[in-house]
Enzyme design. Structure first.
Site, PDB file in Angstrom:
ATOM      1  N   GLN A  92     -86.570  -4.555  40.291  1.00 44.58           N
ATOM      2  CA  GLN A  92     -85.396  -4.288  41.114  1.00 44.58           C
ATOM      3  C   GLN A  92     -84.144  -4.864  40.446  1.00 44.58           C
ATOM      4  OE1 GLN A  92     -84.038  -6.245  44.811  1.00 44.58           O
ATOM      5  NE2 GLN A  92     -84.346  -4.244  45.764  1.00 44.58           N
ATOM      6  N   ASN A 100     -88.694   0.086  55.748  1.00 42.76           N
ATOM      7  CA  ASN A 100     -88.846  -1.361  55.608  1.00 42.76           C
ATOM      8  C   ASN A 100     -88.170  -2.067  56.777  1.00 42.76           C
ATOM      9  OD1 ASN A 100     -86.880  -3.814  54.143  1.00 42.76           O
ATOM     10  ND2 ASN A 100     -89.091  -4.077  54.191  1.00 42.76           N
ATOM     11  N   GLY A 101     -88.738  -3.243  57.112  1.00 45.82           N
ATOM     12  CA  GLY A 101     -88.110  -4.095  58.112  1.00 45.82           C
ATOM     13  C   GLY A 101     -89.003  -4.345  59.314  1.00 45.82           C
ATOM     14  N   CYS A 159     -78.701  -5.993  49.725  1.00 49.07           N
ATOM     15  CA  CYS A 159     -78.510  -7.445  49.826  1.00 49.07           C
ATOM     16  C   CYS A 159     -77.081  -7.755  50.265  1.00 49.07           C
ATOM     17  CB  CYS A 159     -78.800  -8.098  48.485  1.00 49.07           C
ATOM     18  SG  CYS A 159     -78.555  -9.877  48.529  1.00 49.07           S
ATOM     19  N   HIS A 184     -84.220  -0.260  54.640  1.00 41.44           N
ATOM     20  CA  HIS A 184     -84.361  -1.395  55.563  1.00 41.44           C
ATOM     21  C   HIS A 184     -83.693  -0.952  56.857  1.00 41.44           C
ATOM     22  CE1 HIS A 184     -83.617  -6.001  56.317  1.00 41.44           C
ATOM     23  NE2 HIS A 184     -84.213  -5.400  57.320  1.00 41.44           N
ATOM     24  N   MET A 195     -88.509 -10.765  46.378  1.00 44.14           N
ATOM     25  CA  MET A 195     -87.651 -11.473  47.314  1.00 44.14           C
ATOM     26  C   MET A 195     -87.127 -12.718  46.611  1.00 44.14           C
ATOM     27  SD  MET A 195     -89.502 -10.954  51.012  1.00 44.14           S
ATOM     28  CE  MET A 195     -91.145 -11.406  50.529  1.00 44.14           C
TER      29      MET A 195
END
Ligand SMILES: Cc1cc2nc3c(=O)[nH]c(=O)nc-3n(C[C@H](O)[C@H](O)[C@H](O)COP(=O)(O)O)c2cc1C
Length: 322
Positions: free
Chosen positions: A53, A194-195, A83, A154, A1
């Site tokens: 990543q 994810n999320g 992103c 996500h 992140m």
């Protein structure tokens, strides 16, 4: 992140779980190719399994960076298609690539051709008005055909204009059912959800429907929760019995890093949430926030902060015994 995690954070999280996959923050292909590669891609062997990543959209550049990652011993290379920041959009990568599935397919195919390690993609369920079931389906079909080893989804869309990156992690609603349906439609593709996952119980229920769960903010803010990952998900004993024991285990690493010139705060900033919800946590955080940032702060600063938590624990034991 980005701006939160780094190699120190990954080393710390690896103390808490032996088996969970750990991902670097997004690093652009331009930074890998033209930047201080040794610093950007450095990792500790203890971090395995660890994925790099990448942010980019030029297939040959991504293939080159994937090769660099594989040669350095990374276990996986992941392409960021999630992103939504302006900077990333101007570079034509990140979430805006969801609108260009064919290009993402070319990127994946180029990376697959250059390395033997896993090549994965992290995406959203949609962007802007391209967020229908069919759009995600087409995106998935293209990357699967290109040979992607897993798709991390996500489970919320991103609005590319009008919302800040932070708002794009909170405002568009989570839609787990979409991810479950994607898995049903692609039984042979590993799908990771994810999320908004905040504990192991939620992870376990998602795992009945998908192949993996990725945790972001909660893992960072409440790292002690990661201690349950090994026993609950991998059938291994927990590595430590208390957050204190984890902090003690981190000390030799910190001493090594301090000797190399790393500032104490660069490491301890990741540890601030370790005692979250426990007595003494505020004093611990306050001590580190004011003392660990000092240029010559040494390991005694962390020891003093840890003593504040132990002192509070001792006080609590005494008062409950009285
Ligand atoms: C400060 C911050 C930086 C992030 N940077 C990245 C990144 O570099 N790459 C990425 O794929 N996702 C990034 N994300 C998004 C998270 O990986 C994750 O997809 C998102 O926070 C939702 O998961 P969560 O609810 O478990 O946090 C970032 C999130 C935050 C809060």
């Amino acid at each position: 992140m980005m701006e939160w995690t780094d190699r120190h954070c990954r080393f710390f999280h690896r103390l808490l779980t032996r088996r969970a996959h750990i991902y670097t923050e997004m690093i652009t292909t331009a930074a890998v190719i033209h930047g201080d590669r040794a610093r950007l891609l450095a990792y500790d062997p203890a971090e395995h399994p660890v994925a790099l990543q990448l942010g980019g959209s030029e297939p040959m550049e991504l293939a080159h960076c994937a090769k660099i990652a594989a040669d350095l011993g990374y276990d996986e290379v992941n392409l960021n298609v999630g992103c939504p920041s302006d900077r990333v959009q101007h570079g034509r990568f990140g979430a805006c690539l969801m609108a260009e599935p064919r290009l993402v397919g070319d990127c994946v195919a180029a990376m697959k051709a250059s390395v033997k390690i896993a090549v994965t993609v992290k995406c959203r369920i949609g962007v802007d008005h391209q967020d229908g079931e069919g759009d995600l389906e087409q995106f998935t079909r293209v990357v699967q055909t290109a040979g992607v080893d897993a798709l991390i989804v996500h489970a919320r869309k991103a609005w590319l204009s009008g919302l800040s990156p932070r708002e794009n992690r909170e405002i568009p609603p989570l839609d787990y059912e979409r991810v479950y349906r994607l898995k049903t439609a692609h039984p042979r593709l590993a799908i990771v959800l994810n999320g908004g996952v905040t504990d192991l119980a939620q992870s376990t229920s998602h795992l009945a429907r998908v192949d993996g769960v990725m945790m972001g903010r909660t893992a960072y803010q409440e790292p002690w929760g990661l201690i349950d990952v090994d026993p609950f998900l991998f059938g291994l004993p927990a590595r430590f019995l208390s957050p204190q024991a984890v902090a003690q285990a981190l000390i030799p690493y910190i001493e090594r890093e301090l000797a190399r010139g790393t500032r104490l705060n660069a490491i301890t900033r990741h540890v601030l949430g370790l005692f979250r919800g426990m007595p003494g946590t505020r004093a611990f955080r306050r001590h580190l926030a004011t003392e660990a940032i000092k240029p010559r702060a040494g390991i005694e600063t962390l020891r003093a902060a840890l003593a504040l938590v132990s002192a509070n624990e001792a006080a609590l034991v005494q008062s409950s015994a009285a």
